[in-house]
Design a protein around this motif. Sequence first.
Motif, mmCIF file in Angstrom:
data_model
loop_
_atom_site.group_PDB
_atom_site.id
_atom_site.type_symbol
_atom_site.label_atom_id
_atom_site.label_comp_id
_atom_site.label_asym_id
_atom_site.label_seq_id
_atom_site.Cartn_x
_atom_site.Cartn_y
_atom_site.Cartn_z
ATOM 1 N N LEU A 112 10.612 -3.942 -8.097
ATOM 2 C CA LEU A 112 9.494 -2.838 -8.008
ATOM 3 C C LEU A 112 9.274 -2.501 -9.437
ATOM 4 C CD1 LEU A 112 10.439 -1.284 -4.904
ATOM 5 C CD2 LEU A 112 8.288 -2.321 -5.231
ATOM 6 N N ASN A 113 10.333 -2.360 -10.305
ATOM 7 C CA ASN A 113 9.992 -1.931 -11.542
ATOM 8 C C ASN A 113 9.194 -2.966 -12.465
ATOM 9 O OD1 ASN A 113 11.047 1.002 -11.990
ATOM 10 N ND2 ASN A 113 13.199 -0.276 -11.704
ATOM 11 N N GLU A 114 9.462 -3.977 -12.280
ATOM 12 C CA GLU A 114 8.783 -5.256 -13.025
ATOM 13 C C GLU A 114 7.249 -5.275 -12.429
ATOM 14 O OE1 GLU A 114 7.979 -7.938 -15.756
ATOM 15 O OE2 GLU A 114 9.833 -6.713 -15.593
ATOM 16 N N ARG A 115 7.377 -5.138 -11.185
ATOM 17 C CA ARG A 115 6.104 -5.370 -10.496
ATOM 18 C C ARG A 115 4.676 -4.255 -10.931
ATOM 19 N NH1 ARG A 115 4.505 -5.057 -4.217
ATOM 20 N NH2 ARG A 115 2.297 -5.458 -4.252
ATOM 21 N N PHE A 116 5.284 -3.189 -11.164
ATOM 22 C CA PHE A 116 4.598 -1.937 -11.273
ATOM 23 C C PHE A 116 4.625 -1.521 -12.704
ATOM 24 C CE2 PHE A 116 4.927 -1.914 -6.606
ATOM 25 C CZ PHE A 116 3.589 -1.606 -6.330
ATOM 26 N N LYS A 117 5.174 -2.150 -13.630
ATOM 27 C CA LYS A 117 5.185 -1.782 -15.112
ATOM 28 C C LYS A 117 3.835 -1.725 -15.640
ATOM 29 C CE LYS A 117 8.240 -3.985 -17.567
ATOM 30 N NZ LYS A 117 8.797 -4.963 -18.380
ATOM 31 N N GLY A 118 3.524 -0.519 -16.145
ATOM 32 C CA GLY A 118 2.218 -0.243 -16.795
ATOM 33 C C GLY A 118 1.187 0.035 -15.772
ATOM 34 N N VAL A 119 1.349 0.098 -14.334
ATOM 35 C CA VAL A 119 0.269 0.346 -13.562
ATOM 36 C C VAL A 119 0.031 1.647 -13.151
ATOM 37 C CG1 VAL A 119 -0.321 0.051 -10.932
ATOM 38 C CG2 VAL A 119 1.025 -1.881 -12.085
ATOM 39 N N MET A 177 -0.344 2.783 -7.966
ATOM 40 C CA MET A 177 1.000 2.260 -7.326
ATOM 41 C C MET A 177 1.320 2.838 -6.061
ATOM 42 S SD MET A 177 4.872 3.008 -8.972
ATOM 43 C CE MET A 177 4.768 4.722 -8.608
ATOM 44 N N LEU A 178 1.185 4.052 -5.890
ATOM 45 C CA LEU A 178 1.396 4.934 -4.598
ATOM 46 C C LEU A 178 0.504 4.420 -3.506
ATOM 47 C CD1 LEU A 178 1.708 8.454 -6.057
ATOM 48 C CD2 LEU A 178 3.730 7.120 -5.027
ATOM 49 N N LYS A 179 -0.621 4.095 -3.756
ATOM 50 C CA LYS A 179 -1.480 3.479 -2.628
ATOM 51 C C LYS A 179 -1.237 2.266 -2.501
ATOM 52 C CE LYS A 179 -6.509 3.044 -1.666
ATOM 53 N NZ LYS A 179 -6.146 1.633 -0.770
ATOM 54 N N THR A 180 -0.724 1.460 -3.463
ATOM 55 C CA THR A 180 -0.344 0.065 -2.882
ATOM 56 C C THR A 180 0.829 0.044 -1.970
ATOM 57 O OG1 THR A 180 -1.227 -0.810 -5.208
ATOM 58 C CG2 THR A 180 0.391 -2.227 -3.976
ATOM 59 N N LEU A 181 2.000 1.082 -2.396
ATOM 60 C CA LEU A 181 3.200 1.040 -1.823
ATOM 61 C C LEU A 181 3.024 1.693 -0.250
ATOM 62 C CD1 LEU A 181 5.419 2.703 -4.670
ATOM 63 C CD2 LEU A 181 5.581 0.430 -3.438
ATOM 64 N N PHE A 182 2.201 2.589 -0.151
ATOM 65 C CA PHE A 182 1.855 3.233 1.167
ATOM 66 C C PHE A 182 0.921 2.164 1.916
ATOM 67 C CE2 PHE A 182 1.929 7.643 -0.656
ATOM 68 C CZ PHE A 182 3.202 7.618 -0.783
ATOM 69 N N ASP A 183 -0.148 1.455 1.460
ATOM 70 C CA ASP A 183 -0.866 0.627 2.289
ATOM 71 C C ASP A 183 0.146 -0.619 2.645
ATOM 72 O OD1 ASP A 183 -3.036 2.017 1.656
ATOM 73 O OD2 ASP A 183 -3.765 0.696 0.031
ATOM 74 N N GLU A 184 1.145 -1.245 1.920
ATOM 75 C CA GLU A 184 1.835 -2.384 2.327
ATOM 76 C C GLU A 184 2.925 -2.068 3.230
ATOM 77 O OE1 GLU A 184 3.584 -3.922 -1.366
ATOM 78 O OE2 GLU A 184 1.589 -4.893 -1.922
ATOM 79 N N ARG A 185 3.090 -0.536 3.746
ATOM 80 C CA ARG A 185 4.118 -0.011 4.615
ATOM 81 C C ARG A 185 5.522 -0.813 4.393
ATOM 82 N NH1 ARG A 185 1.377 3.152 7.769
ATOM 83 N NH2 ARG A 185 -1.006 3.112 7.773
#
Length: 260
Positions: A25-32, A37-45
């Motif tokens: 997750l740290n690698e995926r959202f680096k610089g995002v 980031m929060l919207k993506t995390l909540f949308d993916e559930r």
Amino acid sequence: MREALRKIDIIDARPAFTQDDADALNERFKGVETSTMLKTLFDERKLGEVAVVSSFGTESAVLLHLIASVDRTIPVTFVDTLKMFPETLEYRETLIKSLGIKNSNIVQPHESVLADKDANGLRWSFDPDGCCEIRKVEPLKRAKSGLDSWISGRKAFQSVTRNNIPRFEIADGLLKINPLGDWIKDDLEAYFEEHDLPRHPLEEQGYLSVGCAPCTSKVLPGEDPRAGRWRGWDKTECGIHEAVTPLPGADDDGTNDPIF
């Protein structure tokens, strides 16, 4: 029958986060951007049962606004130690109402524990670690018992003891998310101004980091924002973000592929 059991296993499965997940997750959202980031995390559930833990301190409005802007139903938990400033309790009500938070809850220390270990309410004056353990750490542990992940408002700039805070880490077997870990004070100030967020009423009096009333003092010019916490003690954290030695007699309650 075997197929039915397999389906039940799938339905009941809850994420068991590992350090590999946090690293991914740290690698995926680096610089995002944080809101993205929060919207993506909540949308993916994929966070499982998740909640925000907020102190409703001087900077709490930023994280709560970010969360509420994406999903106002995400639970927001507040640990009321029964030693809070009245201004903090009022500020909590102000933010819940102004941000439209739909799912807020309070957890408090057990009356029986206080009667047994802090009957006169003065444990903070001679054993601040023990006081934090019974009034904050244990209640939050109960609140997190049904969670898979939780969201913290920690920021690296607040103190030298909080350097290098990752956005994602594993703590007590849960995925811990620090959306503001890499934010600096200027970022917070700009966000407050951009969104016209209400300020904690004690901030203008010099309380830059607000905890329990007996253990919080004003911050002097040139001091870091958390210098007013437990002044005079060799203590910088309540124990929620750093292990505290359990009270005498307190109950003690392989590798996997990354989920993300």
